[in-house]
Design an enzyme around this catalytic site. Structure first.
Site, PDB file in Angstrom:
ATOM      1  N   VAL A 101     -21.105   5.081 -44.089  1.00  0.00           N
ATOM      2  CA  VAL A 101     -21.237   4.113 -44.115  1.00  0.00           C
ATOM      3  C   VAL A 101     -20.526   3.018 -43.762  1.00  0.00           C
ATOM      4  CG1 VAL A 101     -22.755   3.370 -46.028  1.00  0.00           C
ATOM      5  CG2 VAL A 101     -21.632   5.601 -46.159  1.00  0.00           C
ATOM      6  N   SER A 102     -21.265   2.191 -43.603  1.00  0.00           N
ATOM      7  CA  SER A 102     -20.739   0.624 -42.915  1.00  0.00           C
ATOM      8  C   SER A 102     -19.507   1.033 -42.268  1.00  0.00           C
ATOM      9  CB  SER A 102     -20.800   0.266 -43.420  1.00  0.00           C
ATOM     10  OG  SER A 102     -20.567  -1.473 -44.260  1.00  0.00           O
ATOM     11  N   TRP A 103     -18.642   0.499 -42.656  1.00  0.00           N
ATOM     12  CA  TRP A 103     -17.009   0.361 -42.106  1.00  0.00           C
ATOM     13  C   TRP A 103     -16.623   2.028 -41.919  1.00  0.00           C
ATOM     14  CZ3 TRP A 103     -12.535   2.705 -44.184  1.00  0.00           C
ATOM     15  CH2 TRP A 103     -11.593   2.602 -43.384  1.00  0.00           C
ATOM     16  N   THR A 127     -24.499   1.178 -39.906  1.00  0.00           N
ATOM     17  CA  THR A 127     -22.992   0.922 -38.967  1.00  0.00           C
ATOM     18  C   THR A 127     -23.285   0.561 -37.965  1.00  0.00           C
ATOM     19  OG1 THR A 127     -21.077   1.700 -39.197  1.00  0.00           O
ATOM     20  CG2 THR A 127     -22.493   3.117 -38.384  1.00  0.00           C
TER      21      THR A 127
END
Length: 285
Positions: A101-103, A127
């Protein structure tokens, strides 16, 4: 919710990691979660709760986050991927499905690339490919560069609509609930995570990711504009893109809608094509 998890604190080469495993059934490969920057493992519990209860789920606090120790020097993404592989060894998992998720999506890409035999399927949520991306709005990125939202709950409530978008724009209670689950371990760990991605990109090797890949994007994501997820889908050969009507944290705010998409993807099995002769070619006796 937390009572269904088995919490363990483990030490790997001087790095202490806080882990949590929701036990599942052996017939389903476990799911390893790579969380977003600064996010402790409790923040994904609503998402995990929406998944099939028979699927085993592994979550952990990254170095410098939550209950994990802050290293004296920062990890880069290849080092974090190696640490995750060591963690799986310690916890006795050979192969997992991975969601980032994301980072954590950047870390998931690195893990799938560096340890393809350990990653059966890959899910990338909200992401991008690192430095080769279309950035979010400058004022949003400026707020993301500071760990203040993990240190001051009132600050999260103030800025959440602006940085997370989607449902957070309409429901202030979401931000308050999110802030209540935050467990910060200080500024240094957050800055170390930022450093992990400094100058990093996966763009030049995304075509080498061979795992079946599900890409999930929010259509109102101020941090990761949708075009970045389309770029991932274009570069990763065996991928499919789903766009969610929400913001950056759709895994939590739309967990009940997103979980069936994920479970369907994980349940898919590729079958070889069956080639039959045309009816006119069949010889009748």
């Amino acid at each position: 919710m937390s009572q269904s998890f088995v919490f363990r604190t483990i030490e790997l080469d001087g790095q202490v990691l806080r882990t949590a495993v929701r036990p599942g059934k052996d017939h389903m490969p476990p799911l390893l979660v790579f969380n977003g920057i600064g996010a402790n493992l409790e923040l994904v519990f609503p998402f995990v709760q929406a998944l099939d209860p028979e699927m085993e789920v592994i979550v952990f606090d990254a170095p410098g986050v939550g209950g994990s120790s802050t290293p004296s020097t920062p990890f880069r993404f290849p080092g974090l991927a190696k640490l995750a592989a060591r963690m799986l060894d310690y916890l006795d998992y050979a192969q997992v499905n991975v969601i980032g998720v994301s980072w954590g999506g950047a870390l998931a890409q690195q893990f799938a690339h560096d340890y393809p035999e350990r990653c059966k399927k890959l899910i990338l949520a909200a992401t991008a490919a690192g430095m080769v991306m279309v950035p979010g709005r400058p004022h949003v990125l400026w707020k993301m560069a500071s760990p203040r939202r993990y240190l001051q709950p009132s600050h999260v409530v103030k800025i959440a609509p602006d940085i997370y978008g989607g449902a957070f724009r309409r429901d202030p209670n979401l931000a308050r609930s999110h802030a209540a689950k935050v467990r910060s371990s200080g500024k240094v760990g957050y800055y170390w995570q930022l450093f992990a991605g400094f100058g990093w990109t996966s763009f030049h090797w995304l075509h080498k990711i061979r795992q079946p890949t599900l890409i999930l994007a929010g259509d109102d994501d101020p941090i990761i504009p949708l075009v970045n997820m389309r770029m991932l889908a274009w570069r990763i050969p065996n991928s499919q893109l789903h766009v969610i009507d929400d913001g950056h944290l759709f895994l939590v705010t739309r967990a009940d809608s997103v979980a069936p998409i994920i479970m369907g993807f994980l349940a898919e099995e590729k079958h070889p094509a069956v080639i039959r002769p045309p009816a006119s070619a069949v010889i009748k006796h």
